[in-house]
Design an enzyme around this catalytic site. Sequence first.
Site, short mmCIF file in Angstrom:
data_model
loop_
_atom_site.label_atom_id
_atom_site.label_comp_id
_atom_site.label_asym_id
_atom_site.label_seq_id
_atom_site.Cartn_x
_atom_site.Cartn_y
_atom_site.Cartn_z
N ASP A 35 0.85 -1.19 0.00
CA ASP A 35 0.00 0.00 0.00
C ASP A 35 0.89 1.24 0.00
OD1 ASP A 35 -3.22 0.54 0.95
OD2 ASP A 35 -1.81 2.21 1.08
N ASN A 96 -12.79 -3.09 2.65
CA ASN A 96 -13.71 -1.95 2.72
C ASN A 96 -14.70 -2.08 1.56
OD1 ASN A 96 -12.50 -0.69 4.95
ND2 ASN A 96 -10.91 0.17 3.64
N GLY A 102 -14.99 4.11 3.65
CA GLY A 102 -13.61 4.41 3.25
C GLY A 102 -13.11 3.70 2.01
N HIS A 109 -10.15 -5.65 -3.39
CA HIS A 109 -8.83 -5.80 -2.79
C HIS A 109 -8.99 -6.10 -1.31
CE1 HIS A 109 -9.93 -1.53 -2.46
NE2 HIS A 109 -9.29 -1.53 -1.31
N HIS A 111 -6.91 -5.76 2.30
CA HIS A 111 -5.76 -5.19 3.00
C HIS A 111 -5.21 -6.27 3.93
CE1 HIS A 111 -6.73 -0.79 2.26
NE2 HIS A 111 -7.90 -1.32 2.02
P1 AMP Z 1 -9.61 1.31 0.09
O1 AMP Z 1 -9.63 2.58 0.88
O2 AMP Z 1 -10.02 0.10 0.86
O3 AMP Z 1 -10.36 1.45 -1.23
O4 AMP Z 1 -8.08 1.04 -0.24
C1 AMP Z 1 -7.39 1.61 -1.30
C2 AMP Z 1 -5.96 1.61 -0.87
O5 AMP Z 1 -5.17 1.80 -2.04
C3 AMP Z 1 -5.58 2.74 0.10
O6 AMP Z 1 -5.10 2.16 1.32
C4 AMP Z 1 -4.50 3.51 -0.65
O7 AMP Z 1 -3.46 3.95 0.20
C5 AMP Z 1 -4.01 2.49 -1.66
N1 AMP Z 1 -3.43 3.05 -2.88
C6 AMP Z 1 -3.88 4.09 -3.61
N2 AMP Z 1 -3.09 4.28 -4.69
C7 AMP Z 1 -2.12 3.33 -4.62
C8 AMP Z 1 -0.99 3.00 -5.44
N3 AMP Z 1 -0.70 3.68 -6.57
N4 AMP Z 1 -0.21 1.97 -5.06
C9 AMP Z 1 -0.47 1.28 -3.93
N5 AMP Z 1 -1.52 1.53 -3.13
C10 AMP Z 1 -2.33 2.55 -3.46
#
Ligand code: AMP
Length: 124
Positions: A35, A96, A102, A109, A111
């Site tokens: 992340d 999420n 959020g 995906h 986490h």
């Molecule tokens: P969510 O909030 O569950 O939709 O998670 C999306 C996640 O993607 C967040 O924790 C962001 O920090 C992460 N994220 C956004 N852009 C990137 C990127 N280019 N590379 C890796 N992680 C990312």
Amino acid sequence: MSGEPQADCLFCRIVAGEIPATVVRETESTLAFRDINPQAPTHVLVIPRAHYPNAAALADADPALAGTVLAEAGRVAEDEKVAESAGGAGYRLIFNTGRGVGQTVFHAHVHVLGGADGLRERLV
Ligand code: AMP
Ligand code: ZN
């Protein structure tokens, strides 16, 4: 169409190699990468290469692929030594689902979070 790449999807663009990511594991059908804004010492996202808007939609459309994503999350936890079986304290998997809680990227995906003191006290 179900599972088709979406041009405006950040994670589809990572799958396509158009946006760089720190990949820690990959299979034919999944990708695991760090992340960009880590919330714990280990914070890895595991995604299916195919596009589904969230985890439940993925499981509905392709249960085997949803299972592979989960199994890969476990392998990430082993590789990162946060799994109990690898000497760690354990890890947390979070999906999420919905803007209001959020979700910011609408490509399924999970986490994988671990290695942080206090993770046990947070949320549930
Ligand atoms: P969510 O909030 O569950 O939709 O998670 C999306 C996640 O993607 C967040 O924790 C962001 O920090 C992460 N994220 C956004 N852009 C990137 C990127 N280019 N590379 C890796 N992680 C990312
Ligand atoms: Zn996508």
